[in-house]
Scaffold this motif. Structure first.
Motif: not given
Length: 605
Positions: A267-280
């Motif tokens: 869950s945490l790493l998915s959140w990080i990828r969302k933040i990096k891609s601007g999709r959070f």
């Protein structure tokens, strides 16, 4: 070397090893904390070297004092069992002891753990810490001796030293695990979404899950943390070793902790990828709902078709909710339940059919709007092409007759000046017509290109050489920064020559007097060539870069200089048809044109 390290750090094997190590390290930290709880290891043993000065011993002393006093004041016979100390307490009525010794001197022999109370005054042994006592009950009518035997104190001191050594090792190990797991977690956060051989952010299927739903991945950790103290088994132990029940419990705790860390990590790493891609935020349910509401509100103001669609949707949601409620209410009555279920199915069919009709009407209107825009654009291009073509013939005749008139020798001085003005204005009109014709052809795509490999450096030098007279007339200096080697690209040489001619001519017309024009050719490692042409404007540039590229748009709003307003538009159009990229950047009074092309490598002979 840097590329190799980057590939290693982004390798799936490296990420997997880091993930496994994090799971192991955090699980070991949790198990070490559970071990401390199982064995009742006191953190105090790290900071206080002697057991007799510890708070643990102080609590035991005060409990002994109060228990013994209660024993004296009790009217019934109470016996204290399994005591670690000997006591003697007496008053005017009775005397109680658990020792065969009744003399104070016997109790005083235990120098580390002797406490007495006589005549309202309490004393302690020779090496006993007096600050351990909270206070004897204030009553001068009794005598109390309490002593913790030296043998007991030595055994406790041995256990206390052992506990301090064990705790020191455990805490150092926990700190090491914490530091290593933090570093590995930081590494995973930095490389997640990055793959070997590409800098493009890569996402996984779980990244398509709503942001709020991913929060559920942290729920197991919260539940586990809240239930862990209740699961820990406090069985009797010998020294600081664990019994078989506690060992089994430790294995179970380790497995559950590892699984919990895996779920939280995903869950945490998915959140990080969302933040990096601007999709959070964009992938959150709340954002989707707000976006839908805003879209509906905007659409309701503009389109009647979507308004009816929105109203139908509201009716469908409310009605379906009521029908589903009736279905559940009458679930014990099959006939009524089937009736409401049938109505719901028919209602869904009506909703889908009506929506399809509305969507067809919306698509029809959308296609018609696009066709109308394309038709309008074609008409504009055709108009420009036809007008410019029709102007060419009479304009050619005018220029010819003006040329014949200029050759007449009997013209007066005033007539000669008028003829010169006609020559100047007819040439300018000719250039405008040519510009219009070229722009229309390049914009419509109806243009014949002669693509070939050309040296961009030589083309710039040739353009500057051909425009040398114009440059000298303006009094401006041109500073060039060109590479020593040729820069080969694929383009139409004539069109690209026109591009540089228009840009340099534009800079000569609108630059501030006394300044310099900079032309720089750069070649980057990724195989792209950039031509940067910069000048300081001689007027206030109160326009955007997109506005100046529009047809007939001029930066000089007063139109005191000559020009059709088509030069930059033609330059952009010709650059694009040649396969390049044209960009304008305005920074204060700095006007910058950036042209980029893909370079080609010629085979060495």
């Amino acid at each position: 070397m840097d590329t190799k390290l980057k590939n290693i750090s982004r390798s799936p094997l490296t990420k997997s090893i880091a993930s496994i190590l994090i799971i192991i390290l955090i699980s070991m930290m949790i198990l070490q904390l559970v071990y401390i709880d199982y064995t009742n290891l006191e953190i105090e043993s790290i900071f206080i070297t002697e057991y007799k000065n510890s708070k643990i011993f102080a609590d035991e002393v005060n409990k002994a004092i109060h228990d013994t006093y209660k024993l004296l004041k009790s009217e019934t016979s109470i016996r204290l069992k399994d005591l670690n100390y000997i006591y003697l307490v007496s008053d005017n009525n009775k005397s109680l002891t658990n020792s065969v010794y009744h003399g104070k001197e016997v109790y005083e022999e235990n120098k580390d753990g002797f406490f007495s109370y006589e005549n309202g005054i309490y004393t302690v042994g020779e090496t006993t810490n007096s600050s351990l006592i909270n206070g004897f009950p204030e009553d001068e009518q009794y005598i109390m001796y309490i002593a913790f035997p030296d043998r007991f104190m030595k055994e406790q001191q041995k256990l206390w030293n052992e506990a301090g050594q064990i705790l020191t090792k455990i805490i150092l190990w926990i700190i090491l695990c914490l530091v290593l797991s933090s570093l590995l977690l930081f590494y995973l956060i930095s490389v997640t979404g990055r793959k070997v051989g590409t800098d493009k952010l890569c996402t996984l299927w779980i990244d398509n899950v709503y942001t709020e739903v991913l929060f559920l991945g942290f729920t197991p950790s919260m539940v586990w943390i809240s239930f862990l103290p209740q699961i820990v088994s406090h069985e009797e132990y010998i020294g600081y070793s664990l019994n078989h029940i506690q060992m089994k419990s430790m294995y179970l705790i380790g497995v559950i902790t590892a699984l919990t860390i895996i779920i939280c990590g995903i869950s945490l790493l998915s959140w990080i990828r969302k933040i990096k891609s601007g999709r959070f935020i964009k992938d959150s349910i709340c954002h989707k709902i707000i976006e839908k509401v805003n879209m509906n509100i905007v659409n309701l103001k503009s389109y009647s078709l979507t308004k009816s669609l929105y109203q139908r949707q509201i009716v469908f949601i409310i009605t379906s909710g009521i029908l589903i409620l009736f279905i559940f209410l009458f679930i014990s009555m099959p006939l009524l339940m089937i009736t409401f279920l049938t109505i719901q199915m028919l209602f869904i069919y009506w909703y889908i059919r009506c929506n399809n009709k509305t969507f067809d009407e919306i698509n029809k209107g959308f296609n018609e709007s696009i066709e109308e825009q394309m038709r309008s654009e074609r008409m504009k291009l055709d108009l420009i092409t036809n007008v410019s073509h029709d102007l060419k013939t009479p304009l050619t005749s005018i220029i010819s007759y003006i040329d014949l008139l200029s050759k007449e020798e009997n013209l007066s001085r005033d007539a000669r000046e008028h003829v010169n003005i006609l020559i100047e204005k007819s040439d300018r009109l000719k250039n405008i017509v040519i510009d219009l014709f070229d722009l229309a052809k390049s914009t419509s795509g109806d243009i014949n290109l002669e693509l070939e490999i050309i040296d961009l450096k030589k083309l710039i030098e040739q353009t500057l050489g051909d425009m040398e007279d114009d440059i000298e007339r303006t009094g401006l200096q041109i500073k060039t920064i060109l590479p020593e080697k040729p820069v080969n690209i694929v383009a139409d040489g004539k069109r690209l020559y026109r591009v540089f001619q228009n840009i340099i001519d534009n800079a000569l017309k609108y630059s501030l007097k006394g300044t310099r024009i900079f032309i720089e050719l750069l070649v980057e490692d990724d195989g792209k060539a950039f031509v940067n042409i910069k000048n300081i404007a001689g007027y206030e540039m109160n326009f955007a870069s997109k506005e100046i590229l529009q047809r007939f748009s001029r930066g000089d709003q007063s139109r005191t200089t000559e020009g059709s307003g088509l030069g930059l538009s033609i330059a952009e159009s010709f650059t694009n048809v040649c396969g390049g990229n044209f960009k304008i950047d305005i920074d204060g009074d700095m006007f910058k044109v950036i042209i980029s092309f893909e370079t080609v490598q010629l085979a060495e002979v």
